[in-house]
Design a protein around this motif. Structure first.
Motif, PDB file in Angstrom:
ATOM      1  N   SER A   1     -10.514  17.609  22.838  1.00 45.68           N
ATOM      2  CA  SER A   1     -11.464  18.693  23.108  1.00 45.68           C
ATOM      3  C   SER A   1     -10.777  19.939  23.649  1.00 45.68           C
ATOM      4  O   SER A   1     -11.215  21.062  23.390  1.00 45.68           O
ATOM      5  N   ASN A   2      -9.669  19.766  24.393  1.00 42.20           N
ATOM      6  CA  ASN A   2      -8.952  20.935  24.916  1.00 42.20           C
ATOM      7  C   ASN A   2      -7.883  21.454  23.959  1.00 42.20           C
ATOM      8  O   ASN A   2      -7.221  22.450  24.230  1.00 42.20           O
ATOM      9  N   GLY A   3      -7.716  20.769  22.839  1.00 42.00           N
ATOM     10  CA  GLY A   3      -6.788  21.228  21.814  1.00 42.00           C
ATOM     11  C   GLY A   3      -5.334  20.884  22.066  1.00 42.00           C
ATOM     12  O   GLY A   3      -4.459  21.240  21.266  1.00 42.00           O
ATOM     13  N   ASN A   4      -5.034  20.162  23.161  1.00 45.85           N
ATOM     14  CA  ASN A   4      -3.641  19.875  23.505  1.00 45.85           C
ATOM     15  C   ASN A   4      -3.079  18.679  22.739  1.00 45.85           C
ATOM     16  O   ASN A   4      -1.912  18.672  22.360  1.00 45.85           O
ATOM     17  N   LYS A   5      -3.904  17.659  22.534  1.00 48.84           N
ATOM     18  CA  LYS A   5      -3.438  16.435  21.897  1.00 48.84           C
ATOM     19  C   LYS A   5      -3.827  16.412  20.424  1.00 48.84           C
ATOM     20  O   LYS A   5      -4.967  16.734  20.075  1.00 48.84           O
ATOM     21  N   LEU A   6      -2.882  16.013  19.578  1.00 54.36           N
ATOM     22  CA  LEU A   6      -3.109  15.963  18.139  1.00 54.36           C
ATOM     23  C   LEU A   6      -2.565  14.644  17.594  1.00 54.36           C
ATOM     24  O   LEU A   6      -1.529  14.158  18.054  1.00 54.36           O
TER      25      LEU A   6
ATOM     26  N   LEU B   1       0.827  -1.201   0.000  1.00 57.74           N
ATOM     27  CA  LEU B   1       0.000   0.000   0.000  1.00 57.74           C
ATOM     28  C   LEU B   1       0.863   1.254   0.000  1.00 57.74           C
ATOM     29  O   LEU B   1       1.976   1.272   0.548  1.00 57.74           O
ATOM     30  N   LEU B   2       0.314   2.311  -0.581  1.00 52.96           N
ATOM     31  CA  LEU B   2       0.989   3.605  -0.648  1.00 52.96           C
ATOM     32  C   LEU B   2       0.075   4.676  -0.081  1.00 52.96           C
ATOM     33  O   LEU B   2      -1.139   4.495   0.032  1.00 52.96           O
ATOM     34  N   GLU B   3       0.683   5.814   0.254  1.00 52.52           N
ATOM     35  CA  GLU B   3      -0.072   6.905   0.876  1.00 52.52           C
ATOM     36  C   GLU B   3       0.248   8.220   0.190  1.00 52.52           C
ATOM     37  O   GLU B   3       1.412   8.560  -0.009  1.00 52.52           O
ATOM     38  N   TYR B   4      -0.801   8.945  -0.201  1.00 56.23           N
ATOM     39  CA  TYR B   4      -0.601  10.262  -0.787  1.00 56.23           C
ATOM     40  C   TYR B   4      -0.200  11.255   0.305  1.00 56.23           C
ATOM     41  O   TYR B   4      -0.630  11.147   1.454  1.00 56.23           O
ATOM     42  N   SER B   5       0.606  12.224  -0.076  1.00 60.80           N
ATOM     43  CA  SER B   5       0.990  13.277   0.854  1.00 60.80           C
ATOM     44  C   SER B   5      -0.232  14.144   1.169  1.00 60.80           C
ATOM     45  O   SER B   5      -0.928  14.603   0.267  1.00 60.80           O
ATOM     46  N   MET B   6      -0.505  14.357   2.450  1.00 63.85           N
ATOM     47  CA  MET B   6      -1.689  15.107   2.867  1.00 63.85           C
ATOM     48  C   MET B   6      -1.391  16.605   2.909  1.00 63.85           C
ATOM     49  O   MET B   6      -0.396  17.033   3.502  1.00 63.85           O
ATOM     50  N   LYS B   7      -2.232  17.385   2.300  1.00 62.98           N
ATOM     51  CA  LYS B   7      -2.045  18.832   2.234  1.00 62.98           C
ATOM     52  C   LYS B   7      -2.874  19.537   3.304  1.00 62.98           C
ATOM     53  O   LYS B   7      -3.846  19.004   3.820  1.00 62.98           O
ATOM     54  N   ASP B   8      -2.471  20.754   3.620  1.00 65.05           N
ATOM     55  CA  ASP B   8      -3.195  21.703   4.484  1.00 65.05           C
ATOM     56  C   ASP B   8      -3.022  21.465   5.985  1.00 65.05           C
ATOM     57  O   ASP B   8      -3.010  22.422   6.754  1.00 65.05           O
ATOM     58  N   ARG B   9      -2.898  20.178   6.405  1.00 62.36           N
ATOM     59  CA  ARG B   9      -2.767  19.906   7.830  1.00 62.36           C
ATOM     60  C   ARG B   9      -1.825  18.738   8.066  1.00 62.36           C
ATOM     61  O   ARG B   9      -1.663  17.881   7.204  1.00 62.36           O
ATOM     62  N   SER B  10      -1.248  18.707   9.273  1.00 64.14           N
ATOM     63  CA  SER B  10      -0.377  17.592   9.642  1.00 64.14           C
ATOM     64  C   SER B  10      -1.102  16.563  10.483  1.00 64.14           C
ATOM     65  O   SER B  10      -0.671  15.410  10.578  1.00 64.14           O
ATOM     66  N   PHE B  11      -2.219  16.973  11.124  1.00 64.23           N
ATOM     67  CA  PHE B  11      -2.970  16.075  12.007  1.00 64.23           C
ATOM     68  C   PHE B  11      -4.440  16.055  11.591  1.00 64.23           C
ATOM     69  O   PHE B  11      -4.948  17.017  11.008  1.00 64.23           O
ATOM     70  N   THR B  12      -5.115  14.954  11.920  1.00 65.69           N
ATOM     71  CA  THR B  12      -6.531  14.816  11.543  1.00 65.69           C
ATOM     72  C   THR B  12      -7.461  14.758  12.752  1.00 65.69           C
ATOM     73  O   THR B  12      -8.667  14.850  12.591  1.00 65.69           O
ATOM     74  N   TRP B  13      -6.899  14.574  13.949  1.00 63.55           N
ATOM     75  CA  TRP B  13      -7.720  14.511  15.159  1.00 63.55           C
ATOM     76  C   TRP B  13      -7.155  15.443  16.212  1.00 63.55           C
ATOM     77  O   TRP B  13      -5.943  15.610  16.338  1.00 63.55           O
ATOM     78  N   GLN B  14      -8.065  16.059  16.990  1.00 61.70           N
ATOM     79  CA  GLN B  14      -7.663  16.984  18.040  1.00 61.70           C
ATOM     80  C   GLN B  14      -8.540  16.754  19.255  1.00 61.70           C
ATOM     81  O   GLN B  14      -9.760  16.586  19.146  1.00 61.70           O
TER      82      GLN B  14
END
Length: 310
Positions: free
Chosen positions: A188-193, A173-186
């Motif tokens: 509720s307090n915004g500390n963990k990504l 399997l291969l993965e495309y480079s993701m644009k605009d962001r480095s993380f997809t989950w955050q």
């Protein structure tokens, strides 16, 4: 095909449905993969507000109480579904791409959290991939990262990551480079990504669409970012003003340009005046072009019918 993947954290109400539908329309989405629906569906009727119409294919895995739940929606004019594989952690739609006839397998994945269940999931998916011909696209919430830099302010498990990377490597399997962001989950307090949502494709898929664009959109009604994979050209912003020499002199082109230029009105700075005037001309040319293509398509269809009769 153009794909949308999103952990919805419950289907919610009409506002969330309209949000997903707006993304679908804006980016020309043909396939929607939703995770953590947290609901039991009796029929596809409740999914019409998400798709925005009656013409769509749908399959789902019901949640267990308020946990889990996976939904796939697709355009039957693009994908002809021939088989479905359902599991508590994934939903695989097997079919053919209309036009090319290529076989394709699309797996909507919702990964577990603990090591043993992760190991079992990767083994089950590997068996499915080994036993099915055609292209493969796996997308969803894998609930796993590959490298330490894909997490921030959260613990990294080398054992789980190694297991996940082995699954990806052994499956080719291969993965495309993701644009605009480095993380997809955050959190509720915004500390963990974390980057736990992703799209994985086989080498043949990647070879067919090497310039496909993977983007993480701003999150709104979920703590996960929507992921979109656009395998065909899409409009992500302003394009240069461009025409083709073959258009000049064709019926209606000159009139479309002159009419847009003469009717344009704007009260503001000269640079913005020029910018918006070009935009008005471009939109007018687009309408002319679409009408021209439609007329030529009708003429071609008529000629083909006459040819068939002959």
């Amino acid at each position: 095909m153009n794909f949308l993947s999103l952990n919805v954290r419950g289907l919610g109400g009409d506002v969330k449905a309209r949000w997903i539908q707006d993304i679908k329309v804006k980016y020309g989405i043909n396939f929607i993969a939703l995770q953590e629906s947290k609901c039991v569906l009796g029929s596809s009727m409740g999914l019409r507000s998400i798709w925005g119409g009656n013409s769509f294919g749908a399959e789902w895995v019901d949640s267990s109480g308020l946990s889990g739940g996976i939904i796939c929606l697709w355009d039957p004019g693009i994908l002809d579904c021939v088989d479905v594989v359902k599991d508590k952690n994934y939903l695989i739609i097997k079919g053919r791409l209309k036009g090319s006839g290529k076989k394709i397998n699309i797996a909507n994945v919702y990964g577990p959290q603990d090591y043993q269940n992760k190991k079992s999931l990767w083994e089950r998916l590997s068996l499915e991939m080994a036993g099915s011909e055609g292209l493969w696209c796996l997308l969803g919430d894998f609930n796993e990262v590959r490298y330490p830099e894909e997490k921030r302010n959260a613990s990294f498990s080398h054992r789980c990551a190694s297991l996940f990377n082995d699954f990806i490597f052994n499956g080719g399997l291969l993965e495309y480079s993701m644009k605009d962001r480095s993380f997809t989950w955050q959190s509720s307090n915004g500390n963990k990504l974390s980057k736990i949502d992703r799209v994985l494709v086989c080498s043949e898929f990647f070879g067919l669409w090497p310039d496909a664009c993977l983007r993480a959109l701003p999150k709104r009604f979920s703590d996960h970012c929507p992921l979109i994979l656009v395998s065909k050209e899409s409009n992500f912003g302003p394009k240069p003003f461009r025409i083709f020499d073959s258009w000049i002199g064709r019926e209606g082109f000159d009139e479309a340009v002159r009419s847009a230029a003469s009717s344009f009105v704007f009260d503001g700075p000269a640079d913005l005046h020029l910018l918006y005037k070009f935009e008005a001309i471009r939109n007018s040319v687009k309408k002319w072009r679409n009408l021209m293509i439609k007329k030529e398509g009708e003429k071609e269809a008529l000629v083909r019918e006459e040819l068939e009769e002959l």
